[in-house]
Scaffold this active site. Structure first.
Site, PDB file in Angstrom:
ATOM      1  CG  ASN A 280      -1.953  -1.114   1.115  1.00 23.41           C
ATOM      2  OD1 ASN A 280      -2.080  -1.740   0.071  1.00 23.41           O
ATOM      3  ND2 ASN A 280      -2.659  -1.377   2.192  1.00 23.41           N
TER       4      ASN A 280
ATOM      5  CG  HIS B 125       3.760  -1.620  -4.833  1.00 27.81           C
ATOM      6  ND1 HIS B 125       2.637  -2.407  -4.883  1.00 27.81           N
ATOM      7  CD2 HIS B 125       4.751  -2.363  -5.384  1.00 27.81           C
ATOM      8  CE1 HIS B 125       2.933  -3.579  -5.436  1.00 27.81           C
ATOM      9  NE2 HIS B 125       4.213  -3.575  -5.741  1.00 27.81           N
TER      10      HIS B 125
HETATM   11  P1  NAD Z   1      -6.121  -5.496  -4.965  1.00 29.99           P
HETATM   12  O1  NAD Z   1      -6.990  -4.303  -5.084  1.00 29.99           O
HETATM   13  O2  NAD Z   1      -5.641  -6.166  -6.195  1.00 29.99           O
HETATM   14  O3  NAD Z   1      -6.902  -6.588  -4.110  1.00 29.99           O
HETATM   15  C1  NAD Z   1      -7.573  -6.271  -2.919  1.00 29.99           C
HETATM   16  C2  NAD Z   1      -7.848  -7.542  -2.173  1.00 29.99           C
HETATM   17  O4  NAD Z   1      -8.364  -7.199  -0.907  1.00 29.99           O
HETATM   18  C3  NAD Z   1      -8.869  -8.463  -2.859  1.00 29.99           C
HETATM   19  O5  NAD Z   1      -8.356  -9.779  -2.873  1.00 29.99           O
HETATM   20  C4  NAD Z   1     -10.086  -8.350  -1.939  1.00 29.99           C
HETATM   21  O6  NAD Z   1     -10.824  -9.564  -1.892  1.00 29.99           O
HETATM   22  C5  NAD Z   1      -9.438  -8.059  -0.606  1.00 29.99           C
HETATM   23  N1  NAD Z   1     -10.288  -7.382   0.369  1.00 29.99           N
HETATM   24  C6  NAD Z   1     -11.315  -6.523   0.159  1.00 29.99           C
HETATM   25  N2  NAD Z   1     -11.817  -6.103   1.335  1.00 29.99           N
HETATM   26  C7  NAD Z   1     -11.092  -6.692   2.307  1.00 29.99           C
HETATM   27  C8  NAD Z   1     -11.113  -6.644   3.718  1.00 29.99           C
HETATM   28  N3  NAD Z   1     -11.994  -5.886   4.376  1.00 29.99           N
HETATM   29  N4  NAD Z   1     -10.210  -7.383   4.408  1.00 29.99           N
HETATM   30  C9  NAD Z   1      -9.312  -8.157   3.766  1.00 29.99           C
HETATM   31  N5  NAD Z   1      -9.244  -8.241   2.418  1.00 29.99           N
HETATM   32  C10 NAD Z   1     -10.107  -7.503   1.704  1.00 29.99           C
HETATM   33  O7  NAD Z   1      -4.905  -5.055  -4.041  1.00 29.99           O
HETATM   34  P2  NAD Z   1      -3.386  -5.541  -3.946  1.00 29.99           P
HETATM   35  O8  NAD Z   1      -3.309  -7.011  -3.912  1.00 29.99           O
HETATM   36  O9  NAD Z   1      -2.807  -4.745  -2.837  1.00 29.99           O
HETATM   37  O10 NAD Z   1      -2.642  -5.133  -5.291  1.00 29.99           O
HETATM   38  C11 NAD Z   1      -2.891  -4.042  -6.087  1.00 29.99           C
HETATM   39  C12 NAD Z   1      -1.980  -2.845  -6.011  1.00 29.99           C
HETATM   40  O11 NAD Z   1      -2.870  -1.859  -5.578  1.00 29.99           O
HETATM   41  C13 NAD Z   1      -0.867  -2.741  -5.033  1.00 29.99           C
HETATM   42  O12 NAD Z   1       0.278  -2.492  -5.758  1.00 29.99           O
HETATM   43  C14 NAD Z   1      -1.169  -1.474  -4.197  1.00 29.99           C
HETATM   44  O13 NAD Z   1      -0.049  -0.628  -4.203  1.00 29.99           O
HETATM   45  C15 NAD Z   1      -2.231  -0.789  -4.941  1.00 29.99           C
HETATM   46  N6  NAD Z   1      -3.301  -0.115  -4.177  1.00 29.99           N
HETATM   47  C16 NAD Z   1      -3.062   0.407  -2.950  1.00 29.99           C
HETATM   48  C17 NAD Z   1      -4.070   1.035  -2.254  1.00 29.99           C
HETATM   49  C18 NAD Z   1      -3.759   1.614  -0.903  1.00 29.99           C
HETATM   50  O14 NAD Z   1      -2.638   2.045  -0.655  1.00 29.99           O
HETATM   51  N7  NAD Z   1      -4.721   1.624   0.005  1.00 29.99           N
HETATM   52  C19 NAD Z   1      -5.352   1.122  -2.793  1.00 29.99           C
HETATM   53  C20 NAD Z   1      -5.565   0.572  -4.067  1.00 29.99           C
HETATM   54  C21 NAD Z   1      -4.524  -0.051  -4.748  1.00 29.99           C
END
Ligand code: NAD
Length: 242
Positions: A105, A122
């Site tokens: 994240n 990241h």
């Molecule tokens: P992803 O969006 O691909 O997947 C999110 C996962 O979280 C899914 O498998 C989903 O089922 C699960 N999920 C949803 N709600 C949940 C909960 N309450 N508790 C536990 N799990 C839950 O995210 P990823 O695998 O981190 O990969 C994608 C890329 O997205 C990363 O490189 C990241 O840097 C970036 N990203 C980061 C943020 C952030 O910093 N908050 C937000 C969006 C994307």
């Protein structure tokens, strides 16, 4: 004791000794109302981050890319860490010297919950880097005064985030792989396990002998490496593991 309860109890027991790695993805921030990329309300559905999160997109239209990040920064700024983030902070405090937090994240919510020494694969949405001179600095202005923001040298600033097609910061990647290889228990929390190379850490940990625990409401490709799968939101499951 039900099946879920017994798995929770088994994980709790395993956390009492050995090296712990917590590996988090966007899902841990979902309960803080920061949209994930691929969940039900994922960012991909409403906008097109796959088109925006690349160096090419930034070069061709920095203002457009910044408008999107400015929106996302506003959303993250208004968010608060949730019980999942706080549980990991407590896990770190209770297990000095044997706990590593690795995150994909960029939102900074782990640090805001008090976690220390977070391995950030990241990058960080609050850190900006000049595309001309390379200088980096923190910037927490929401909304940004001027888009795209400019460096003192006149160059365009970008978020210090790893975009698609870019290399992960080598020092962070080495720390993460070392931790995964040395882990006795590896918690993969809220990650779709689709974004590589980060997602490969689950396999590295499992092949190095760690017990892998998946914490996610939905199935992921990493489930095949799991010793335990705890289905549900991280903000409910993680506090039960303390
Ligand atoms: P992803 O969006 O691909 O997947 C999110 C996962 O979280 C899914 O498998 C989903 O089922 C699960 N999920 C949803 N709600 C949940 C909960 N309450 N508790 C536990 N799990 C839950 O995210 P990823 O695998 O981190 O990969 C994608 C890329 O997205 C990363 O490189 C990241 O840097 C970036 N990203 C980061 C943020 C952030 O910093 N908050 C937000 C969006 C994307």
């Amino acid at each position: 004791m039900g099946k879920v309860e017994s798995a929770t109890e088994a994980v709790r027991r395993s956390l009492r000794t050995g090296k712990i790695v917590a590996f988090t993805g966007a899902g841990i921030s979902a309960e803080s109302h920061v949209p994930t990329f691929r969940g039900a309300d994922g960012l991909w559905r409403n906008s097109s981050p796959e088109k925006l999160c690349t160096a090419q997109a930034f070069t061709s239209n920095p203002r457009l890319v910044w408008e999107w990040y400015d929106w996302l920064r506003g959303l993250i700024h208004a968010a608060q860490p949730n019980p999942g983030h706080f549980a990991l902070t407590e896990m770190q405090q209770r297990n000095p010297g044997r706990f590593t937090l690795v995150t994909q994240n960029m939102d900074g919510l782990h640090e805001r919950a008090g976690s220390q020494d977070v391995v950030k694969l990241h990058g960080d949405i609050w850190l900006l880097r000049c595309t001309t001179c390379g200088r980096e600095g923190r910037n927490e202005q929401v909304p940004m005064e001027h888009l795209p923001p400019l460096c003192r040298c006149g160059g365009t600033l970008r978020p210090a985030i790893v975009w698609f097609g870019e290399m992960l910061p080598q020092d962070q990647w080495e720390r993460a792989t070392d931790a995964a290889r040395g882990a006795d228990i590896f918690l993969a929390i809220g990650t779709s396990a689709l974004v590589h190379p980060a997602a490969g850490l689950v396999r590295v940990a499992q092949q190095s002998g760690a017990q892998v625990v998946i914490i996610n409401p939905d199935p992921t490709p990493a489930d095949e490496f799991a010793k335990w799968i705890l289905r549900g939101p991280a903000g409910e499951i993680l506090p039960r593991l303390l």
